[in-house]
Design a protein around this motif. Structure first.
Motif, mmCIF file in Angstrom:
data_model
loop_
_atom_site.group_PDB
_atom_site.id
_atom_site.type_symbol
_atom_site.label_atom_id
_atom_site.label_comp_id
_atom_site.label_asym_id
_atom_site.label_seq_id
_atom_site.Cartn_x
_atom_site.Cartn_y
_atom_site.Cartn_z
ATOM 1 N N ALA A 269 0.777 -1.104 0.128
ATOM 2 C CA ALA A 269 -0.050 -0.003 0.052
ATOM 3 C C ALA A 269 0.837 1.282 0.134
ATOM 4 N N GLU A 270 0.210 2.370 0.127
ATOM 5 C CA GLU A 270 0.931 3.566 -0.019
ATOM 6 C C GLU A 270 2.141 3.695 1.186
ATOM 7 N N ASP A 271 2.017 3.122 2.266
ATOM 8 C CA ASP A 271 2.942 3.402 3.372
ATOM 9 C C ASP A 271 3.187 1.815 3.852
ATOM 10 N N ARG A 272 3.061 0.772 3.121
ATOM 11 C CA ARG A 272 3.252 -0.555 3.870
ATOM 12 C C ARG A 272 4.014 -1.275 2.828
ATOM 13 N N TYR A 273 4.981 -2.062 3.312
ATOM 14 C CA TYR A 273 5.994 -2.695 2.403
ATOM 15 C C TYR A 273 6.208 -4.123 3.064
ATOM 16 N N GLN A 274 6.637 -5.025 2.433
ATOM 17 C CA GLN A 274 6.854 -6.382 2.522
ATOM 18 C C GLN A 274 8.216 -7.018 2.040
ATOM 19 N N ILE A 275 8.972 -7.392 3.105
ATOM 20 C CA ILE A 275 10.469 -8.127 2.433
ATOM 21 C C ILE A 275 10.030 -9.576 2.441
ATOM 22 N N THR A 276 10.232 -10.284 1.537
ATOM 23 C CA THR A 276 10.039 -11.848 1.428
ATOM 24 C C THR A 276 11.595 -12.523 1.160
ATOM 25 N N LEU A 277 11.955 -13.580 2.181
ATOM 26 C CA LEU A 277 13.314 -14.072 1.816
ATOM 27 C C LEU A 277 12.923 -15.531 1.766
ATOM 28 N N ALA A 278 13.577 -16.125 0.733
ATOM 29 C CA ALA A 278 13.247 -17.604 0.538
ATOM 30 C C ALA A 278 14.478 -18.272 1.528
ATOM 31 N N VAL A 279 14.066 -18.925 2.537
ATOM 32 C CA VAL A 279 15.115 -19.560 3.478
ATOM 33 C C VAL A 279 14.448 -20.977 3.601
ATOM 34 N N ALA A 280 14.741 -21.516 2.396
ATOM 35 C CA ALA A 280 14.512 -23.172 2.616
ATOM 36 C C ALA A 280 15.606 -23.803 3.194
ATOM 37 N N GLY A 281 14.979 -24.876 4.078
ATOM 38 C CA GLY A 281 15.725 -25.575 4.797
ATOM 39 C C GLY A 281 16.097 -24.886 6.389
ATOM 40 N N PHE A 282 15.667 -23.640 6.489
ATOM 41 C CA PHE A 282 15.993 -23.243 7.890
ATOM 42 C C PHE A 282 14.733 -23.360 8.609
ATOM 43 N N SER A 283 14.732 -23.381 9.952
ATOM 44 C CA SER A 283 13.528 -23.307 10.714
ATOM 45 C C SER A 283 13.314 -22.037 11.494
ATOM 46 N N LEU B 148 9.390 -19.380 3.357
ATOM 47 C CA LEU B 148 9.627 -17.932 3.090
ATOM 48 C C LEU B 148 9.303 -17.228 4.564
ATOM 49 N N LEU B 149 10.400 -16.425 4.696
ATOM 50 C CA LEU B 149 10.256 -15.442 5.922
ATOM 51 C C LEU B 149 9.597 -13.991 5.373
ATOM 52 N N LYS B 150 8.570 -13.466 5.892
ATOM 53 C CA LYS B 150 7.867 -12.321 5.382
ATOM 54 C C LYS B 150 8.040 -11.237 6.554
ATOM 55 N N ILE B 151 8.719 -10.256 6.356
ATOM 56 C CA ILE B 151 8.709 -9.069 7.013
ATOM 57 C C ILE B 151 7.976 -7.724 6.538
ATOM 58 N N GLU B 152 7.122 -7.534 7.526
ATOM 59 C CA GLU B 152 6.074 -6.251 7.026
ATOM 60 C C GLU B 152 6.668 -5.222 7.795
ATOM 61 N N LEU B 153 6.554 -4.023 7.015
ATOM 62 C CA LEU B 153 7.111 -2.805 7.164
ATOM 63 C C LEU B 153 6.022 -1.756 7.185
ATOM 64 N N VAL B 154 5.998 -0.709 8.070
ATOM 65 C CA VAL B 154 5.166 0.330 8.148
ATOM 66 C C VAL B 154 5.813 1.655 8.158
ATOM 67 N N ARG B 155 5.219 2.778 7.195
ATOM 68 C CA ARG B 155 6.001 3.897 7.335
ATOM 69 C C ARG B 155 4.932 4.765 8.266
ATOM 70 N N GLU B 156 5.362 5.047 9.301
ATOM 71 C CA GLU B 156 4.458 5.818 10.362
ATOM 72 C C GLU B 156 5.165 7.024 10.696
ATOM 73 N N ILE B 157 4.600 8.535 9.993
ATOM 74 C CA ILE B 157 5.231 9.901 10.122
ATOM 75 C C ILE B 157 4.503 10.356 11.329
ATOM 76 N N PRO B 158 5.472 10.607 12.138
ATOM 77 C CA PRO B 158 4.741 11.388 13.317
ATOM 78 C C PRO B 158 3.752 12.519 13.205
ATOM 79 N N GLU B 159 2.705 12.954 13.954
ATOM 80 C CA GLU B 159 1.908 13.829 13.707
ATOM 81 C C GLU B 159 2.740 15.167 13.617
ATOM 82 N N ALA B 160 3.711 15.404 14.526
ATOM 83 C CA ALA B 160 4.416 16.608 14.275
ATOM 84 C C ALA B 160 5.227 17.084 13.122
ATOM 85 N N MET B 161 5.223 15.958 12.402
ATOM 86 C CA MET B 161 5.992 15.904 10.966
ATOM 87 C C MET B 161 5.345 16.063 9.819
#
Length: 151
Positions: free
Chosen positions: A43-57, A115-128
């Protein structure tokens, strides 16, 4: 691959440390492509990094968020010696780092089907965030009055 020495620029530029660090990191990026990964905008301020880590727990992988960097490290626990006829699934240790923009934070990490999925969000503080400023000044009546005097 050609490498560049940025040290002459360090002597004459102040406050560009992060820019030069990013350039040096980009130079080294081509050295190791393991594990493969995707970066996706959800989305506008949401991202996801996906790593293929076959064989790892999940307990063999660590995800660390520190300031503007997220680091993923994995190391396989040594097990009893096995005799492989062919070993195509890599189990070597890895360390992958991603530089994050300002105000981007790691929200969660999930592990599913290798697959390891890491969700990222951009949160700009109200003051900014941009805000509208009211303009104090003459009332509409005063403007008409000035126009009447000028005529």
């Amino acid at each position: 691959m050609r490498t560049y020495d940025f040290s002459p620029l360090w002597r004459s530029r102040i406050g560009f440390d992060r820019l030069f660090d990013l350039a040096e990191t980009a130079q080294r990026a081509g050295e190791d492509n393991y594990p493969p990964y995707n970066i996706e905008r959800l989305a506008e301020d949401r991202y996801q990094i996906t790593l293929a880590v076959a064989g790892f727990s999940p307990n063999e992988i660590s995800v660390t968020a520190e300031q503007n960097v997220v680091t993923i490290e994995g190391s396989k626990a040594e097990r009893a010696e096995r005799e492989y006829l062919y070993r195509g699934i890599s189990a070597r240790p890895f360390k992958r780092q991603f530089n994050l923009a300002d105000y981007v934070q790691v929200k969660s990490a999930t592990f599913d089907n290798g697959l390891l999925k890491i969700e990222l969000v951009r949160e700009i503080p109200e003051a900014m965030k941009p805000r509208r400023i009211a303009i104090n000044g003459a009332l509409d009546g005063n403007v008409q009055q000035l126009e009447a005097k000028a005529a």
